[in-house]
Design an enzyme around this catalytic site. Structure first.
Site, PDB file in Angstrom:
ATOM      1  N   ASP A 147       0.871  -1.169   0.000  1.00  0.00           N
ATOM      2  CA  ASP A 147       0.000   0.000   0.000  1.00  0.00           C
ATOM      3  C   ASP A 147       0.914   1.227   0.000  1.00  0.00           C
ATOM      4  O   ASP A 147       2.083   1.159   0.383  1.00  0.00           O
ATOM      5  CB  ASP A 147      -0.977   0.014   1.176  1.00  0.00           C
TER       6      ASP A 147
HETATM    7  C1  BGC Z   1      -5.051   3.325  -0.080  1.00  0.00           C
HETATM    8  C2  BGC Z   1      -5.077   2.336  -1.232  1.00  0.00           C
HETATM    9  C3  BGC Z   1      -4.848   3.064  -2.527  1.00  0.00           C
HETATM   10  C4  BGC Z   1      -3.528   3.802  -2.449  1.00  0.00           C
HETATM   11  C5  BGC Z   1      -3.151   4.517  -3.716  1.00  0.00           C
HETATM   12  C6  BGC Z   1      -3.837   4.218  -0.121  1.00  0.00           C
HETATM   13  O1  BGC Z   1      -3.992   5.279   0.759  1.00  0.00           O
HETATM   14  O2  BGC Z   1      -5.100   2.620   1.140  1.00  0.00           O
HETATM   15  O3  BGC Z   1      -6.303   1.655  -1.237  1.00  0.00           O
HETATM   16  O4  BGC Z   1      -4.880   2.167  -3.587  1.00  0.00           O
HETATM   17  O5  BGC Z   1      -3.612   4.750  -1.406  1.00  0.00           O
HETATM   18  O6  BGC Z   1      -3.948   5.628  -3.930  1.00  0.00           O
END
Ligand code: BGC
Length: 828
Positions: free
Chosen positions: A220
Site C-alpha cells: 500500500d
Molecule cells: C489506499 C489504497 C490506494 C492507495 C493509492 C492508499 O492510501 O489505502 O487503497 O490504492 O492509497 O492511492
C-alpha cells in the site's frame, strides 16, 4: 532485445519510479507499468484528473447479488483503464465490513466472505479479460482506519482463514488475480507479529506458498517501513516511489548478504510477468510465462457497452434496495403524480462517491432533480434542503476572492529556512487549495487573500489548513497550531478535509464587507506524495439563516405536494478513507426532517443516500424507504427509474442494518493499546447478530424489490459432483403481478463444536451461495446452486487444514439471513 540486467537495474525495478508507475527496464524488455485507483472508476494519473465513468460504490455492486451484473461493471472498468492508459487497477477491496463504523466500509463489498469473494471473482475476471490487471487489497486485516498504519490486527486463526483470508484465496485460486496489495496495518498470524508488507508467514507462506500466487505483491502507498524484513517476507514492489526503504538500502542489503540475489530475482520475474500480462513486456518474457497457470485463464472479454451511461443508469436502479413499501406505494406512476416536493440536504447536494483514494472525476452528474423532471415531465417540482447536514462550509466561489491588489486569486509567498523568499510571490486561483510541487528549499509560506461579500445576509468564511500555522482574519489572531504535518496527513485523510478558522460576517442591504485573511504556515513534505501548501478557502452564504424557517418551508412544500421525496444521507465529511466513524446517526437534523415531512404528507418516500449503515429511527413509520447507495454519475436517472419501476430496484443488503447503535455486535474499530482484537472470531456481521440473539432493523440479505415470491422445498443431490460441489435446486415462484428479479440465498447450519475436541467454532447460520434470476409474473423457475465443498468445511487449527465435520447439515433457501425460508437436511 533484452540483455542481462544488472543487480542495480533489478533492485531499481522494485520501487516505483513515480507515485503510480514502475520503472521501464529495457534490459528486461519491460516498459513502465501504470497503476491507478480504484474500485468505482479510473482515477487516472494525469493532473488534472481525466474524466472517467463513475460507478456506484462497491457495496452497491454487491447488493445486486449477481455475478453477471458485476462482470458488466468490471468489463467497463477494464475498458476505462485501457482508454486512460492504466495497466493495473488498484481494486477491488476485499476486506470485510466487520463493523459498521469502518471508514472504508463503503468501498468494501460485504460483511460476508462468500458474497465478497463471489462478487470479487466476477469483477476480477471481467477486468483481467480486458488485459488489465487488478490489485486485490488490502492483504490483510485492514478492517479499521483508526491508526491504520500502526495497529496489530489480532485475528483468531480460524476466523483468519475462513473469513478474512478467504476472499484473497478466491482471488488467487478462482479469479487468478495478477497482483495483491499488502495492507498498512500489522497482523498477528502464524506466530508472527509483523507489518502486513513484511509478513513472511502470510505472504511467502500462505499467499505464494500454499495458494501458489504467481503475481506481484505491491505495498500500500507508503506502507513499507523496512528493507530486509519486507524483502524477505515476500513483498515485491514498494509503492510509491522514488524513495522509500528499498533502492540503495536494498542494494546494500544484497551486498551484505542479508538478502539473497535469488530473492530479488523472484520479485523481478513476478513484475516481468505482470508486465507481460498487461502488455508492457516486449521480448523478455517467453520463459516467464512458464509460470502461467490454467486457473487464471481470463474470461472472454466483454464487448464494450455501447452506452456507458445506460449501463451505469441501470446499475444505480438495480442495486437500490427497497427497505419498506407500505401498500405498494412504490413504484410511482408518473401519470398519477401532479406535484413533487423534493426535499433534503442530499436532494440538493447528492453524495455520489466516498472520499479518499477511490475518488473519480466524473464527466457529469445527473442530479435527482434532473432525473425526476425527466421521469415526471408533467409534474410540478419544488426543491427544499430542509436542514443542513454539514460541518464545513463549501469551497468558495472564486469570484469573491482577490489579492490585496484586486487581482483574482490569493497571494502565496514561499520562504526558505531563513525566512527569505523563494522565487516570486505567486497569485493562485482561489479554487486551487493544494499548491503542489513546492520547491525543495521552501519551508513555510505566507498566504494572503481578500474575500469581498456584498450579498445581504450572514456569511460564513473559513480556511482549511494542514500543519503548523498562525492565521489572522482582519488582523485578529484566529488560529494557531504547532502540530507538524507530514505524509500522515495524506494517510489519515485530514489533508482532504482540513480544519481551520472560520468567522461569520453579517452583510446588510446595500453593504459590502471585506475579510482580510493572512496565514503563515508550513510546507507539508508528504514524501512520495509530494510537497504542498494546503490552503482551502470555504464559504457559505446562508450561514446562520433561520434553520427552523428552512425546515418549516420544506414541511409546507411537502404538505402542498402530491408526493414528497426526501433524500437524506451522509456526505464526504462522514464517509471516507482515513478515519472511522464515531456514530451511526444521520448528521444534522435529518431525522427530524423525515418525521416532519412524513407527518405532513402520507405519500412520502424516503431515499437514503449513504454507503454505510445509518440508524433510521423512523424506518417503520414512513410509507416507503429506498436505499440509494453512493450512486455515481447516473444518480438521478437511476433514482427515477427505481422510483417509477422502469427498472426494478432489486438490490438486497450486503450488510446488516442496525436499529440502534447499542445493538451492534462490533461497535467500533478503535485499537486498544495498538491492537484490534477480532474477538468475535468467525461471527462476523449477521452471524454475530444471530449469535447474540439481536434483531436488526433489516437483516443481511434483505430487500423487497417489487416482486412477491414463494420458495419451494430445496432438493439436494445425494452425491458430490465431480467438481466437488453439491447441487441444490429450489423452485422460485413469482406470485406478483409484475415481472421481477428474485434473489435466493442459501444458508447452511451444521454441527457445532465450540471449543470441543475439533477445536473449531461455527456460526449458527452462514451463507453458502445465492442465485439471482428474472422471473415473469406468475411463472416459476428452478434455480440450482452448486454449493462448493469449502462451504461445509472448517479450518481446523489442530490439524492445520480444512476438514469437513460429519453430521447433519441444514440447507436453507431464504430471502434474507433471518428468513426461516425452506429447508432440507442432509447428512455428510
Ligand atoms: C489506499 C489504497 C490506494 C492507495 C493509492 C492508499 O492510501 O489505502 O487503497 O490504492 O492509497 O492511492
Amino acid at each position: 532485445m533484452a540483455s542481462v540486467p544488472s543487480l542495480e537495474e533489478k533492485v531499481r525495478l522494485l520501487t516505483g519510479e513515480t507515485s503510480f508507475t514502475s520503472y521501464a527496464t529495457p534490459s528486461l524488455g519491460l516498459e513502465a507499468i501504470t497503476f491507478s485507483d480504484g474500485p468505482i472508476g479510473i482515477r487516472g494519473i494525469a493532473e488534472p484528473a481525466p474524466t472517467a465513468a463513475q460507478l456506484p460504490n462497491p457495496s452497491a455492486v454487491a447488493a445486486a447479488w449477481d455475478r453477471e451484473f458485476t462482470a458488466r461493471l468490471g468489463a467497463l472498468i477494464g475498458q476505462e483503464a485501457k482508454r486512460l492508459g492504466v495497466d493495473v487497477v488498484l481494486a477491488p477491496v476485499v476486506n470485510l465490513q466487520r463493523t459498521p463504523v469502518g471508514g472504508r466500509h463503503f468501498e468494501m463489498y460485504s460483511e460476508d466472505p462468500v458474497l465478497t469473494a463471489d462478487t470479487m471473482v466476477a469483477f476480477v475476471r471481467a477486468v483481467q479479460a480486458e488485459g488489465v490487471g487488478v490489485c486485490v487489497k488490502h492483504f490483510v486485516g485492514n478492517e479499521s482506519e483508526t491508526e491504520r498504519t500502526e495497529y496489530v490486527a489480532r485475528i483468531p486463526e480460524q476466523a483468519l482463514r475462513e473469513v478474512y483470508l478467504a476472499p484473497f484465496e478466491s482471488a488467487v485460486k478462482r479469479a487468478g488475480a495478477w497482483s495483491v496489495m499488502a495492507a498498512y496495518n500489522r497482523v498477528e498470524a502464524g506466530g508472527e507479529i509483523a507489518q502486513a508488507t513484511d509478513h513472511g508467514f502470510l505472504i511467502n507462506g500462505v499467499l505464494k506458498g500454499e495458494w501458489g500466487f504467481d503475481g506481484v505483491v505491491v505495498s500500500d502507498w507508503l506502507a513499507t517501513k523496512t528493507t530486509v524484513e519486507a524483502a524477505l517476507g515476500g513483498l515485491d514492489l514498494v509503492m510509491p516511489g522514488p524513495g522509500g526503504p528499498w533502492e540503495q538500502k536494498l542494494l546494500a542489503a544484497v551486498a551484505a548478504g542479508e538478502v539473497p540475489e535469488s530473492v530479488i530475482d523472484d520479485k523481478v520475474v513476478r513484475i516481468a510477468r505482470l508486465a507481460q500480462r498487461v502488455g508492457k513486456a516486449t521480448d523478455a518474457a517467453g520463459e516467464l510465462s512458464a509460470g502461467e497457470k490454467g486457473l487464471d485463464t481470463p474470461a472472454e472479454p466483454a464487448t464494450r457497452p455501447s452506452d456507458v451511461s445506460a449501463l451505469l443508469r441501470e446499475a444505480v436502479a438495480q442495486a437500490s434496495v427497497v427497505l419498506r413499501n407500505e401498500n405498494a406505494m412504490l413504484p410511482l406512476d408518473p401519470g398519477s403524480v401532479a406535484s413533487i416536493a423534493l426535499i433534503g440536504p442530499n436532494a440538493v447536494e447528492p453524495f455520489v462517491q466516498g472520499g479518499g483514494s477511490a475518488f473519480v472525476n466524473a464527466p457529469y452528474l445527473v442530479t435527482p432533480e434532473d432525473g425526476l423532471r425527466e421521469a415526471f415531465p408533467e409534474a410540478e417540482l419544488t426543491m427544499h434542503r430542509g436542514v443542513s447536514s454539514r460541518r464545513f462550509a463549501h469551497p468558495i466561489d472564486p469570484e469573491l476572492v482577490t489579492t490585496a491588489d484586486g487581482e483574482p486569486g490569493y497571494t502565496l509567498e514561499l520562504l526558505d529556512a531563513d525566512g527569505d523568499l523563494v522565487g516570486d510571490p505567486l497569485v493562485v486561483p482561489a479554487s486551487e487549495g493544494w499548491n503542489r510541487g513546492v520547491a525543495d528549499d521552501a519551508r513555510s509560506a505566507v498566504v494572503t487573500a481578500r474575500v469581498t461579500l456584498s450579498t445581504p445576509g450572514a456569511h460564513r468564511v473559513e480556511a482549511g489548513l494542514s500543519g503548523i500555522h498562525t492565521a489572522w482574519f482582519d488582523g485578529e489572531l484566529v488560529s494557531e497550531s504547532d502540530e507538524f504535518a507530514d505524509a500522515n496527513v495524506i494517510l489519515d485523510s485530514s489533508a482532504n478535509h482540513p480544519i481551520g478558522p472560520s468567522t461569520v460576517v453579517e452583510v446588510a442591504d446595500g453593504e459590502t464587507k471585506v475579510v482580510e485573511i493572512r496565514v503563515e504556515c508550513q510546507v507539508v513534505d508528504a514524501a512520495a506524495y509530494g510537497r504542498f501548501v494546503r490552503f482551502e478557502l470555504r464559504h457559505d452564504a446562508e450561514a446562520q439563516s433561520d434553520a427552523d424557517a428552512e425546515l418549516e418551508a420544506a414541511v409546507s412544500a411537502a404538505s402542498a405536494a402530491d408526493v414528497a421525496i426526501v433524500i437524506v444521507g451522509t456526505n464526504e465529511e462522514v464517509e471516507s478513507e482515513g478515519w472511522d466513524r464515531q456514530r451511526l446517526a444521520l448528521p444534522g437534523r435529518q431525522d427530524e426532517l423525515v418525521a416532519r415531512v412524513a407527518a405532513a404528507n402520507p405519500r412520502t418516500v424516503v431515499v437514503v443516500n449513504a454507503g454505510e449503515p445509518v440508524i433510521l429511527p423512523w424506518l417503520d413509520e414512513v410509507p416507503a424507504v429506498l436505499w440509494w447507495w453512493l450512486p455515481g454519475q447516473e444518480a438521478g436517472h437511476g433514482l427515477a427509474d427505481a422510483l417509477t419501476g422502469a427498472v426494478e430496484p432489486s438490490g438486497r443488503l450486503p450488510w446488516t442494518l442496525p436499529a440502534t447503535e447499542a445493538d451492534v455486535p462490533v461497535p467500533d474499530a478503535v485499537p486498544v493499546d495498538g491492537v484490534v482484537e477480532y474477538t468475535e472470531g468467525v461471527h462476523v456481521g449477521y452471524r454475530g447478530w444471530e449469535r447474540l440473539g439481536r434483531v436488526p432493523a433489516r437483516p443481511f440479505g434483505f430487500g423487497l424489490g417489487y416482486g412477491t415470491w414463494r420458495l419451494g422445498i430445496p432438493i439436494a443431490a445425494e452425491e458430490w459432483s465431480p467438481d466437488d460441489t453439491l447441487p441444490v435446486t429450489v423452485a422460485l415462484t413469482n406470485d406478483g403481478e409484475r415481472d421481477a428479479r428474485g434473489v435466493v440465498q442459501f444458508y447452511l447450519s451444521g454441527p457445532t463444536d465450540v471449543d470441543g475436541d475439533g477445536g473449531w467454532d461455527r456460526p449458527k447460520r452462514w451463507l453458502a451461495g445465492y442465485a439471482a434470476q428474472d422471473v415473469l409474473a406468475g411463472r416459476v423457475v428452478a434455480l440450482t446452486l452448486r454449493i462448493p465443498r469449502r462451504a461445509f468445511e472448517v479450518w481446523s487449527v489442530a490439524a492445520q487444514r480444512w476438514v469437513l465435520p460429519s453430521g447433519e447439515y441444514t440447507i436453507r433457501a431464504a430471502s434474507d439471513a433471518r428468513d426461516p425460508g425452506q429447508t432440507v437436511t442432509i447428512a455428510l
